[in-house]
Design an enzyme around this catalytic site. Structure first.
Site, PDB file in Angstrom:
ATOM      1  N   ASP A  44     -90.153 -40.746  -0.533  1.00 12.94           N
ATOM      2  CA  ASP A  44     -89.770 -39.383  -0.106  1.00 12.94           C
ATOM      3  C   ASP A  44     -90.826 -38.365   0.651  1.00 12.94           C
ATOM      4  OD1 ASP A  44     -88.909 -36.540  -0.621  1.00 12.94           O
ATOM      5  OD2 ASP A  44     -87.409 -37.441  -1.804  1.00 12.94           O
ATOM      6  N   HIS A  98     -91.423 -38.524  -8.835  1.00 12.72           N
ATOM      7  CA  HIS A  98     -91.105 -37.163  -8.497  1.00 12.72           C
ATOM      8  C   HIS A  98     -89.687 -36.623  -8.857  1.00 12.72           C
ATOM      9  CE1 HIS A  98     -88.418 -37.791  -4.733  1.00 12.72           C
ATOM     10  NE2 HIS A  98     -89.107 -39.036  -5.084  1.00 12.72           N
TER      11      HIS A  98
HETATM   12 CO    CO Z   1     -88.220 -40.881  -4.545  1.00 12.50          CO
END
Ligand code: CO
Length: 209
Positions: A44, A98
């Site tokens: 990400d 996350h």
């Molecule tokens: Co992720």
């Protein structure tokens, strides 16, 4: 090309700034790296592993994939772990998940994503093993947060069972394994698992039945 060109311009500016602060900044790192940490994070773009921890070049060995997964059959992640543990002798291996992770959301959604569905299968297993607890969460946000913790926990468990880590522990007490969930909304790290450095401590991570 605007966004791409910006990267090259930023790079030239960054290199100039670093040398202005320390003329040897790059040259002294040229021949050697001595990182204390291996971090395995999600791909990400909102999770800047080095920026968010203040790690400088040479301080952090990094592996990233979708959903910060450690598969026992993934030669890619295992090669990274072996090099970090056996050659670089890192003190800490961190699994970093996350908030608002697209991989976890996709696993919940159960929609078809082709090859990505294969990659998400271990996350779906974690969901099934913890279905009762996840179903008991009051809302979708809490459920997603709990899954991000459970996923990190599961990846630390898998890591703790790999021959690389088991052999390293037999030789001494390195590395310590940790599990984090980084909150994109606040920039803060939640420590889910801390300082697992033996099979006994790894066993304590097993789900309570
Ligand atoms: Co992720």
């Amino acid at each position: 090309m605007k966004h791409y060109r910006k990267l090259i311009e930023n790079n030239a500016e960054w290199a100039r700034d670093m040398v202005a602060q320390d003329p040897d900044f790059f040259t002294k790192r040229e021949q050697v790296q001595t990182p204390h940490h291996l971090i395995i994070g999600c791909s990400d773009s909102r999770v800047p592993l080095e920026l968010m921890t203040g790690a400088m070049p040479g301080e952090m060995f990094v592996h990233r994939n979708i959903g910060n997964q450690v598969w026992e059959t993934d030669m890619n992640v295992l090669s990274v772990v072996q090099f970090a543990v056996d050659v670089l002798d890192v003190e800490h291996v961190i699994i970093c998940g996350h908030s608002n992770c697209g991989a976890l959301k996709s696993a919940f959604a159960d929609s078809a994503h082709g090859v990505l569905d294969h990659w998400l299968s271990d996350i779906r297993s974690t969901m099934r093993w913890n279905q009762h607890e996840l179903d008991g969460c009051t809302n979708g946000e809490t459920r997603l947060h709990r899954l991000s913790q459970l996923n990190v926990l599961q990846q630390v468990r898998i890591l703790s069972r790999t021959p690389i880590i088991l052999d390293a522990w037999k030789r001494g007490r390195r590395p310590m394994l940790h599990g984090w969930v980084y909150d994109i909304g606040s920039g803060l790290i939640e420590q889910v698992v801390q300082a697992v450095d033996s099979t006994e401590k790894a066993m304590e991570l097993l789900p309570k039945t």
